[in-house]
Design a protein around this motif. Structure first.
Motif, PDB file in Angstrom:
ATOM      1  N   ALA A  25       0.812  -1.132  -0.036  1.00 28.19           N
ATOM      2  CA  ALA A  25      -0.177   0.105   0.098  1.00 28.19           C
ATOM      3  C   ALA A  25       0.927   1.178   0.002  1.00 28.19           C
ATOM      4  O   ALA A  25       1.826   1.197   0.883  1.00 28.19           O
ATOM      5  N   PRO A  26       0.830   2.271  -0.945  1.00 32.45           N
ATOM      6  CA  PRO A  26       1.329   3.393  -0.851  1.00 32.45           C
ATOM      7  C   PRO A  26       0.775   4.432   0.221  1.00 32.45           C
ATOM      8  O   PRO A  26      -0.078   3.757   0.801  1.00 32.45           O
ATOM      9  N   ALA A  27       1.413   5.290   0.690  1.00 35.26           N
ATOM     10  CA  ALA A  27       0.971   6.189   1.735  1.00 35.26           C
ATOM     11  C   ALA A  27      -0.424   6.699   1.507  1.00 35.26           C
ATOM     12  O   ALA A  27      -0.654   6.839   0.424  1.00 35.26           O
ATOM     13  N   LYS A  28      -1.115   6.861   2.625  1.00 40.34           N
ATOM     14  CA  LYS A  28      -2.481   7.408   2.359  1.00 40.34           C
ATOM     15  C   LYS A  28      -2.513   8.936   1.867  1.00 40.34           C
ATOM     16  O   LYS A  28      -3.511   9.353   1.198  1.00 40.34           O
ATOM     17  N   GLU A  29      -1.594   9.445   2.464  1.00 39.34           N
ATOM     18  CA  GLU A  29      -1.346  10.988   2.296  1.00 39.34           C
ATOM     19  C   GLU A  29       0.000  11.354   1.717  1.00 39.34           C
ATOM     20  O   GLU A  29       0.964  10.573   2.043  1.00 39.34           O
ATOM     21  N   ILE A  30       0.027  12.290   1.103  1.00 35.37           N
ATOM     22  CA  ILE A  30       1.100  12.818   0.406  1.00 35.37           C
ATOM     23  C   ILE A  30       1.205  14.228   0.804  1.00 35.37           C
ATOM     24  O   ILE A  30       0.199  14.875   0.974  1.00 35.37           O
ATOM     25  N   GLU A  31       2.399  14.844   0.496  1.00 42.20           N
ATOM     26  CA  GLU A  31       2.400  16.365   0.763  1.00 42.20           C
ATOM     27  C   GLU A  31       2.174  16.928  -0.445  1.00 42.20           C
ATOM     28  O   GLU A  31       2.598  16.935  -1.643  1.00 42.20           O
ATOM     29  N   GLY A  32       1.404  17.989  -0.386  1.00 35.52           N
ATOM     30  CA  GLY A  32       0.740  18.909  -1.422  1.00 35.52           C
ATOM     31  C   GLY A  32       0.902  20.228  -1.055  1.00 35.52           C
ATOM     32  O   GLY A  32       1.594  20.690   0.096  1.00 35.52           O
ATOM     33  N   LYS A  33       0.400  21.407  -1.818  1.00 38.50           N
ATOM     34  CA  LYS A  33       0.522  22.410  -1.522  1.00 38.50           C
ATOM     35  C   LYS A  33      -0.700  23.320  -1.890  1.00 38.50           C
ATOM     36  O   LYS A  33      -1.220  23.131  -2.874  1.00 38.50           O
ATOM     37  N   ILE A  34      -0.859  23.943  -0.865  1.00 35.05           N
ATOM     38  CA  ILE A  34      -2.232  24.957  -1.282  1.00 35.05           C
ATOM     39  C   ILE A  34      -1.685  26.193  -0.749  1.00 35.05           C
ATOM     40  O   ILE A  34      -1.307  26.703   0.382  1.00 35.05           O
ATOM     41  N   ASN A  35      -1.911  27.270  -1.709  1.00 33.51           N
ATOM     42  CA  ASN A  35      -1.383  28.700  -1.700  1.00 33.51           C
ATOM     43  C   ASN A  35       0.146  28.671  -1.236  1.00 33.51           C
ATOM     44  O   ASN A  35       0.505  29.405  -0.232  1.00 33.51           O
ATOM     45  N   ASP A  36       0.861  27.954  -1.722  1.00 32.13           N
ATOM     46  CA  ASP A  36       2.208  27.671  -1.670  1.00 32.13           C
ATOM     47  C   ASP A  36       2.698  27.264  -0.132  1.00 32.13           C
ATOM     48  O   ASP A  36       3.856  27.261   0.197  1.00 32.13           O
ATOM     49  N   LYS A  37       1.701  26.759   0.534  1.00 27.84           N
ATOM     50  CA  LYS A  37       1.900  26.275   1.826  1.00 27.84           C
ATOM     51  C   LYS A  37       1.883  24.643   1.692  1.00 27.84           C
ATOM     52  O   LYS A  37       0.665  23.977   1.249  1.00 27.84           O
ATOM     53  N   PRO A  38       2.828  23.889   2.369  1.00 25.33           N
ATOM     54  CA  PRO A  38       2.976  22.537   2.377  1.00 25.33           C
ATOM     55  C   PRO A  38       1.833  21.905   3.347  1.00 25.33           C
ATOM     56  O   PRO A  38       1.440  22.423   4.352  1.00 25.33           O
ATOM     57  N   VAL A  39       0.741  21.027   2.800  1.00 26.50           N
ATOM     58  CA  VAL A  39      -0.151  20.413   3.393  1.00 26.50           C
ATOM     59  C   VAL A  39      -0.176  18.824   3.039  1.00 26.50           C
ATOM     60  O   VAL A  39       0.233  18.584   1.988  1.00 26.50           O
ATOM     61  N   GLN A  40      -0.958  17.914   3.851  1.00 32.27           N
ATOM     62  CA  GLN A  40      -1.126  16.547   3.653  1.00 32.27           C
ATOM     63  C   GLN A  40      -2.636  16.411   2.752  1.00 32.27           C
ATOM     64  O   GLN A  40      -3.481  16.996   3.254  1.00 32.27           O
ATOM     65  N   VAL A  41      -2.201  15.983   1.719  1.00 32.53           N
ATOM     66  CA  VAL A  41      -3.325  15.620   0.666  1.00 32.53           C
ATOM     67  C   VAL A  41      -3.733  14.054   0.632  1.00 32.53           C
ATOM     68  O   VAL A  41      -2.649  13.198   0.620  1.00 32.53           O
ATOM     69  N   SER A  42      -4.836  13.576   0.292  1.00 35.58           N
ATOM     70  CA  SER A  42      -5.286  12.251   0.019  1.00 35.58           C
ATOM     71  C   SER A  42      -4.414  11.801  -1.116  1.00 35.58           C
ATOM     72  O   SER A  42      -4.045  12.477  -2.384  1.00 35.58           O
ATOM     73  N   ASN A  43      -3.517  10.646  -1.114  1.00 30.10           N
ATOM     74  CA  ASN A  43      -2.890  10.078  -2.208  1.00 30.10           C
ATOM     75  C   ASN A  43      -3.689   9.306  -3.339  1.00 30.10           C
ATOM     76  O   ASN A  43      -4.207   8.220  -2.752  1.00 30.10           O
ATOM     77  N   PRO A  44      -3.818   9.720  -4.278  1.00 29.73           N
ATOM     78  CA  PRO A  44      -4.552   9.161  -5.725  1.00 29.73           C
ATOM     79  C   PRO A  44      -4.181   7.670  -5.853  1.00 29.73           C
ATOM     80  O   PRO A  44      -4.956   6.587  -6.042  1.00 29.73           O
ATOM     81  N   ALA A  45      -2.881   7.393  -5.498  1.00 31.08           N
ATOM     82  CA  ALA A  45      -2.147   6.124  -5.710  1.00 31.08           C
ATOM     83  C   ALA A  45      -2.783   5.149  -4.662  1.00 31.08           C
ATOM     84  O   ALA A  45      -3.057   3.861  -5.202  1.00 31.08           O
ATOM     85  N   TYR A  46      -2.957   5.613  -3.609  1.00 28.18           N
ATOM     86  CA  TYR A  46      -3.569   4.787  -2.374  1.00 28.18           C
ATOM     87  C   TYR A  46      -4.750   4.401  -2.789  1.00 28.18           C
ATOM     88  O   TYR A  46      -5.362   3.315  -2.519  1.00 28.18           O
ATOM     89  N   GLU A  47      -5.628   5.214  -3.255  1.00 27.44           N
ATOM     90  CA  GLU A  47      -7.001   5.218  -3.433  1.00 27.44           C
ATOM     91  C   GLU A  47      -7.236   4.153  -4.532  1.00 27.44           C
ATOM     92  O   GLU A  47      -8.010   3.183  -4.428  1.00 27.44           O
ATOM     93  N   GLU A  48      -6.541   4.186  -5.438  1.00 27.76           N
ATOM     94  CA  GLU A  48      -6.474   3.198  -6.386  1.00 27.76           C
ATOM     95  C   GLU A  48      -6.059   1.813  -6.041  1.00 27.76           C
ATOM     96  O   GLU A  48      -6.667   0.750  -6.330  1.00 27.76           O
ATOM     97  N   TRP A  49      -5.067   1.691  -5.304  1.00 30.75           N
ATOM     98  CA  TRP A  49      -4.503   0.622  -4.421  1.00 30.75           C
ATOM     99  C   TRP A  49      -5.509  -0.112  -3.766  1.00 30.75           C
ATOM    100  O   TRP A  49      -5.967  -1.198  -3.835  1.00 30.75           O
ATOM    101  N   TYR A  50      -6.367   0.566  -2.977  1.00 37.30           N
ATOM    102  CA  TYR A  50      -7.256   0.087  -2.162  1.00 37.30           C
ATOM    103  C   TYR A  50      -8.506  -0.171  -2.850  1.00 37.30           C
ATOM    104  O   TYR A  50      -8.907  -1.423  -2.154  1.00 37.30           O
ATOM    105  N   ALA A  51      -8.888   0.136  -3.862  1.00 33.65           N
ATOM    106  CA  ALA A  51      -9.955  -0.118  -4.687  1.00 33.65           C
ATOM    107  C   ALA A  51      -9.660  -1.459  -5.097  1.00 33.65           C
ATOM    108  O   ALA A  51     -10.606  -2.573  -4.990  1.00 33.65           O
TER     109      ALA A  51
END
Length: 139
Positions: A25-51
């Protein structure tokens, strides 16, 4: 022969790595950016793996239910055993292969009372009964 068929189906469904445990399983969340600030976002690769993983699990559960509720009914013994062998192959392709002894248990569980004498002999044996030996028991 069954191994080739099962592997072909698993490869065609892109499930081989899931089935052999090589697809972690890949990580559930990955680091993304909102307004140039790092945030944790849902990992699409995890969602595909899980399905995909859940589809494999659902298939195994449904197949095990079919094995547990199978009855010989009006089928010949050859047809009945063939049907359960096919279900066993389905379990293997879903990553949950059955031991030969377990398949024999499913087979004898679904037999009607006409087979009670043979079932009694098979159950009383100390050593496991391979599926291939069942045909000799019915002849």
């Amino acid at each position: 022969m069954w191994k080739a068929q099962v592997l072909a189906a698993a490869r065609g469904s892109h499930l081989v790595r899931h089935l052999i445990g090589a697809m972690f399983a890949p990580a559930k969340e990955i680091e993304g950016k909102i307004n140039d600030k790092p945030v944790q976002v849902s990992n699409p690769a995890y969602e595909e793996w899980y399905a995909t993983d859940q589809q494999t699990r659902a298939r195994a559960v449904n197949t095990r239910l079919a094995l547990a509720t199978a009855q010989r009914g009006n089928q010949t013994i050859v047809e009945y055993v063939g049907k359960l062998r096919t279900l066993s192959d389905e379990m293997a392709s879903a990553g949950r292969p059955l031991e030969d002894e377990e398949l024999v248990e499913y087979i004898i569980t679904g037999l009607n009372h006409d087979f009670d004498p043979i079932v009694f002999i098979l159950v009383e044996r100390v050593e496991p009964v391979p599926v291939s030996d069942l045909r000799r028991a019915w002849n």
